[in-house]
Design a protein around this motif. Structure first.
Motif, short mmCIF file in Angstrom:
data_model
loop_
_atom_site.label_atom_id
_atom_site.label_comp_id
_atom_site.label_asym_id
_atom_site.label_seq_id
_atom_site.Cartn_x
_atom_site.Cartn_y
_atom_site.Cartn_z
N MET A 197 -4.84 -8.75 -1.59
CA MET A 197 -4.46 -7.84 -2.68
C MET A 197 -5.71 -7.28 -3.36
O MET A 197 -6.58 -8.02 -3.79
CB MET A 197 -3.62 -8.59 -3.71
CG MET A 197 -3.06 -7.68 -4.77
SD MET A 197 -1.67 -8.37 -5.65
CE MET A 197 -2.38 -9.84 -6.36
N LEU A 198 -5.78 -5.97 -3.44
CA LEU A 198 -6.95 -5.30 -3.99
C LEU A 198 -6.75 -4.92 -5.46
O LEU A 198 -5.96 -4.03 -5.76
CB LEU A 198 -7.26 -4.04 -3.20
CG LEU A 198 -8.03 -4.21 -1.88
CD1 LEU A 198 -8.24 -2.87 -1.21
CD2 LEU A 198 -9.35 -4.90 -2.14
N PHE B 272 1.87 -1.28 -10.38
CA PHE B 272 1.67 0.00 -9.69
C PHE B 272 1.66 -0.17 -8.18
O PHE B 272 2.17 0.68 -7.46
CB PHE B 272 0.36 0.64 -10.17
CG PHE B 272 0.51 1.41 -11.46
CD1 PHE B 272 1.54 1.12 -12.33
CD2 PHE B 272 -0.37 2.42 -11.79
CE1 PHE B 272 1.70 1.82 -13.52
CE2 PHE B 272 -0.22 3.13 -12.98
CZ PHE B 272 0.81 2.83 -13.84
N GLN B 273 1.06 -1.25 -7.70
CA GLN B 273 1.01 -1.45 -6.25
C GLN B 273 2.38 -1.77 -5.69
O GLN B 273 2.71 -1.37 -4.58
CB GLN B 273 0.01 -2.55 -5.90
CG GLN B 273 -1.42 -2.14 -6.20
CD GLN B 273 -2.45 -2.92 -5.38
OE1 GLN B 273 -2.10 -3.60 -4.41
NE2 GLN B 273 -3.70 -2.82 -5.77
N VAL B 274 3.17 -2.51 -6.46
CA VAL B 274 4.54 -2.78 -6.02
C VAL B 274 5.36 -1.49 -6.03
O VAL B 274 6.12 -1.21 -5.11
CB VAL B 274 5.21 -3.85 -6.91
CG1 VAL B 274 6.68 -4.03 -6.53
CG2 VAL B 274 4.48 -5.17 -6.80
N ALA B 275 5.15 -0.68 -7.08
CA ALA B 275 5.86 0.60 -7.17
C ALA B 275 5.48 1.51 -6.01
O ALA B 275 6.33 2.23 -5.48
CB ALA B 275 5.54 1.28 -8.50
N VAL C 83 2.84 -0.76 -1.74
CA VAL C 83 1.71 -1.35 -1.04
C VAL C 83 2.02 -2.83 -0.81
O VAL C 83 1.61 -3.44 0.17
CB VAL C 83 0.40 -1.20 -1.86
CG1 VAL C 83 -0.74 -1.94 -1.21
CG2 VAL C 83 0.07 0.27 -2.04
N ILE C 84 2.78 -3.38 -1.75
CA ILE C 84 3.28 -4.75 -1.63
C ILE C 84 4.80 -4.68 -1.58
O ILE C 84 5.42 -4.03 -2.41
CB ILE C 84 2.86 -5.61 -2.84
CG1 ILE C 84 1.39 -5.35 -3.21
CG2 ILE C 84 3.09 -7.08 -2.55
CD1 ILE C 84 0.93 -6.11 -4.43
N GLY D 109 10.73 -4.05 -6.84
CA GLY D 109 10.42 -2.65 -6.58
C GLY D 109 11.02 -1.73 -7.62
O GLY D 109 10.33 -0.88 -8.20
N LYS D 110 12.31 -1.92 -7.89
CA LYS D 110 13.01 -1.07 -8.85
C LYS D 110 12.38 -1.18 -10.23
O LYS D 110 12.04 -0.17 -10.86
CB LYS D 110 14.48 -1.49 -8.91
CG LYS D 110 15.33 -0.68 -9.86
CD LYS D 110 16.72 -1.32 -10.00
CE LYS D 110 17.44 -0.78 -11.23
NZ LYS D 110 18.55 -1.66 -11.66
#
Lengths: 133, 133
Positions: A1-2, A23-26, A29-30, A81-82
Motif C-alpha cells: 500500500m502506497l 481515496f485509494q479504496v474509492a 486501487v484496493i 467501496g460505497k
DNA sequence: CATACTGTACTATGTGGATAGTACACTAGC
DNA sequence: GCTAGTGTACTATCCACATAGTACAGTATG
C-alpha cells in the motif's frame, strides 16, 4: 500500500492516513475484502508511531470501512467501496466550496478565479495522463 | 474591521487573522495607510487573547504589510495592497491545486470534478451578488 | 509633566497531536 | 501446546497553539 505522509503538513498524520486509504479504496486501487497491512507493519513503512496508525484504523473501523480480525489484521468491509466514495465526494466538495467562498469573498473577480481553476485542472490532468508523479 | 474567527477550525487563530486581513486589504475594503485597531482592542473584539493578535500582527509586519507606530497602533504600509494581492493569489492557487491534484489522484473522473466546481461556483457567486451571509 | 494608550517581551498553564515504551488478550500456524 | 503475530489499552514525554497575567519602553494627548 502506497501512502505519502507529510509530517510538516497542517493536516494531522492520522487524518492523512485515513483520507488516503479512503481515496485509494474509492479509486478501487484496493478492493473490498482486502487485508490491510498490520498497524506495526504500516507504522514501520511510514516511519510513524504505531499509535498514530492505530488511531487512523480505529476511526476507519468506527465508520464501517475496516473490521478487525484478531491475529490477522484489519480487513476492508463489503460496504467499504460505497462508503469511501461517499466520503471522497464529501471531502472534495467541501474543500472546493471553502476555496471558492473564500476567493469570491476576498473580492477576487469570478473570471480570474475560473481562469486559475482551468489552469490547475489542465496542469494536473496532464500529469495524470502520463504517470502518477 | 470585520473578522470572523472560528476557534474550532484546523487553521490556527493567528493564521485566520493574518489571511483575513490580507484578503480584506487585497479587496481594498481597507485602504493603504489605514491605522488598524490596536492589539488589545482587536483581541477584545474577537474574544481572543492579545498574544494571539500580537503574533498575527508581527507576522504581517515581517512581510512588510504592517508597520508599528508606538503609541498609535499598527498601520498599513504603502506596498500593503500590492503584497496582499500577491499573497491572496498565492494562497488561493495553492489550495485549488491541492484539491484538484487530490481529486484526480483519487480516481475521480475530471468531468465529475468540473461539474462539482461549477456547482460550487454558481452557488457562492449567487450569494455574493446579494449580500455576504 | 502626567496620564493613558501603544507595541513588545516575558513566564506559566492547559490542550491536542505525535512519539516512546510497556502490557494484555486473542488467534493463525507450525 | 507454543510461538509469533495481531489489535487494544495504558502511561509518560515533547511540541505547538492558545490562554492568562505581568512588566517594560515608547508616544500621543491632555
Amino acid at each position: 500500500m502506497l501512502l505519502r505522509i507529510r509530517p510538516e503538513s497542517d493536516e494531522p498524520i492520522y487524518e492523512q492516513i485515513i483520507h488516503q486509504i479512503v481515496f485509494q479504496v474509492a479509486a478501487q486501487v484496493i478492493d473490498n475484502g482486502t487485508l490491510l497491512p498490520s498497524i506495526r507493519e504500516l507504522a514501520k513503512e511510514l516511519l510513524v508511531n504505531p499509535n498514530t496508525v492505530a488511531r487512523a484504523y480505529q476511526e476507519l473501523e468506527r465508520q464501517g470501512i475496516l473490521a478487525a480480525r484478531r491475529g490477522m489484521g484489519m480487513g476492508l468491509t463489503e460496504e467499504a467501496g460505497k462508503r469511501c466514495r461517499e466520503l471522497r465526494a464529501q471531502r472534495i466538495r467541501e474543500r472546493i466550496g471553502q476555496v471558492v467562498k473564500e476567493a469570491l469573498h476576498s473580492g477576487l473577480e469570478p473570471d480570474v478565479l475560473k481562469a486559475w481553476i482551468e489552469d490547475e485542472l489542465s496542469r494536473h490532468s496532464a500529469r495524470t495522463r502520463k504517470e502518477k508523479r
